[in-house]
Design a protein around this motif. Structure first.
Motif, short mmCIF file in Angstrom:
data_model
loop_
_atom_site.label_atom_id
_atom_site.label_comp_id
_atom_site.label_asym_id
_atom_site.label_seq_id
_atom_site.Cartn_x
_atom_site.Cartn_y
_atom_site.Cartn_z
N UNK A 56 0.82 -1.21 0.00
CA UNK A 56 0.00 0.00 0.00
C UNK A 56 0.85 1.26 0.00
N UNK A 57 2.03 1.16 0.59
CA UNK A 57 2.85 2.36 0.72
C UNK A 57 4.07 2.32 -0.19
N UNK A 58 3.97 1.51 -1.23
CA UNK A 58 5.11 1.37 -2.15
C UNK A 58 5.56 2.73 -2.68
N UNK A 59 4.60 3.61 -2.93
CA UNK A 59 4.92 4.92 -3.46
C UNK A 59 5.71 5.78 -2.49
N UNK A 60 5.41 5.62 -1.22
CA UNK A 60 6.07 6.43 -0.19
C UNK A 60 7.39 5.85 0.26
N UNK A 61 7.48 4.52 0.21
CA UNK A 61 8.68 3.86 0.73
C UNK A 61 9.28 2.96 -0.34
N UNK A 62 9.68 3.53 -1.46
CA UNK A 62 10.17 2.68 -2.55
C UNK A 62 11.38 1.85 -2.17
N UNK A 63 12.25 2.39 -1.34
CA UNK A 63 13.45 1.64 -0.95
C UNK A 63 13.11 0.43 -0.09
N UNK A 64 12.15 0.65 0.80
CA UNK A 64 11.73 -0.46 1.65
C UNK A 64 11.13 -1.58 0.80
N UNK A 65 10.27 -1.19 -0.13
CA UNK A 65 9.63 -2.19 -0.99
C UNK A 65 10.68 -2.91 -1.81
N UNK A 66 11.67 -2.18 -2.29
CA UNK A 66 12.74 -2.81 -3.07
C UNK A 66 13.51 -3.82 -2.22
N UNK A 67 13.73 -3.49 -0.98
CA UNK A 67 14.47 -4.42 -0.11
C UNK A 67 13.64 -5.66 0.20
N UNK A 68 12.33 -5.47 0.40
CA UNK A 68 11.47 -6.63 0.63
C UNK A 68 11.45 -7.50 -0.63
N UNK A 69 11.43 -6.83 -1.77
CA UNK A 69 11.43 -7.56 -3.04
C UNK A 69 12.69 -8.42 -3.15
N UNK A 70 13.82 -7.84 -2.82
CA UNK A 70 15.09 -8.57 -2.91
C UNK A 70 15.17 -9.70 -1.88
#
Lengths: 205, 205
Positions: free
Chosen positions: A117-131
């Motif tokens: 839901x907050x991918x737009x606000x926390x792109x780095x966090x989402x990228x780290x979860x993705x990795x």
């Protein structure tokens, strides 16, 4: 979960205490997130208060909120076990078992949903979860399906991206819609039935 | 979206103004939810401020926050069109098209995710979403698959609950994992490929 610590009479100094604090901090983070405090509102202060530690204890170990959330999520997401069963079918069952168990974990689901839901606000966090979480799972499943194509256990013309979405989505949606209906218990033979269904498809043979 | 209203020179009193306010309130509700304010924190005050209306305007139409959220969600969820194509395969494509379009809508996804996350706190809200959105979709898909079994287009021994999870989950997961990877565009032939794959399954014939 702390029973062992509490009942143990003597405890060596230093590391165990720190490990206990870490555990409390991780648990507090997961609890606060799953109580639907959004990531933006999750504060180190709140985590410290819930965990019963000082903020400096947290900052000594994690330099940012993102670091803390990624580590907290990682504790819920065990690595996918090696998929080296005798058949692709067996490994598919192992895979579905793992992701089904994770999907049933309310806190794991909350962290993932909130991160999405907050991918737009926390792109780095989402990228780290993705990795850390999504990529290894995707790679393991992709390798498994490709192996099945090579051995002839799966269709040679398999549409890989769609097939991957079908395998994961079937389990995720089953768990999600059961949760939405207020039913969290799944039939014992769910994984087996799902593998049967995924292998056979909808059309008659 | 308000262009028509704004450019129209004369406007009848009462209803249109009220309809415009309603639209602004619904939009404000959806925006605030998708900005990850949790349901617990979503306030009528905040909605009123965002919509540029007074709180009484909201309370005149909606007696509670739950009513407002359900109505707001309903505006994003068009009824499933009648599934009366020539073949079950065609109707399956229509169904996947609709749920895929909905799943791509960030606000729709946010409201559903947040409602799921807070199911424990807002059981009545979740129950109303279940009745208004999930149940009709489940029933439409169930009826479609049963029709396919009757006509022989689908396997006579179909595992219905698992098959339903597979159909819905495939699309949902495809969209979700694409979103997580930062890719919101889907291949034009996605629905067609998905129907092909769902019909055929993983195993070779």
């Amino acid at each position: 979960m702390t029973t062992t610590d509490e009942t143990r009479p003597a405890r060596p100094a230093g590391r165990p205490r720190s490990a206990r604090a870490e555990k409390a901090i991780i648990e507090a983070t997961l609890d606060l997130i799953s109580e639907s405090v959004s990531l933006s509102e999750l504060s180190i202060e709140a985590v410290a208060a819930r965990a019963g530690v000082g903020k400096t204890t947290i900052y000594r170990r994690w330099s940012s909120k993102e670091d803390l959330v990624v580590d907290a999520l990682a504790t819920l997401k065990a690595p996918i076990p090696p998929l080296e069963g005798r058949t692709v079918r067996e490994d598919l069952a192992v895979y579905l078992e793992v992701i089904g168990r994770e999907a049933c974990d309310v806190r794991s689901r909350c962290v993932m949903n909130i991160a999405m839901n907050e991918a737009g606000r926390h792109p780095q966090l989402v990228e780290r979860i993705r990795q850390a979480v999504i990529k290894p799972r995707r790679e393991a499943l992709g390798a498994l399906l490709r192996r099945g194509i090579e051995t002839g256990e799966l269709r040679p013309d398999l549409d890989l991206p769609v097939a991957m979405a079908t395998v994961v989505g079937s389990m995720m949606w089953y768990v999600k819609s059961a949760g939405f209906g207020g039913v969290e218990e799944h039939p014992e033979d769910l994984v087996e039935r799902m593998v049967d269904h995924l292998m056979a498809g909808l059309a008659p043979r």
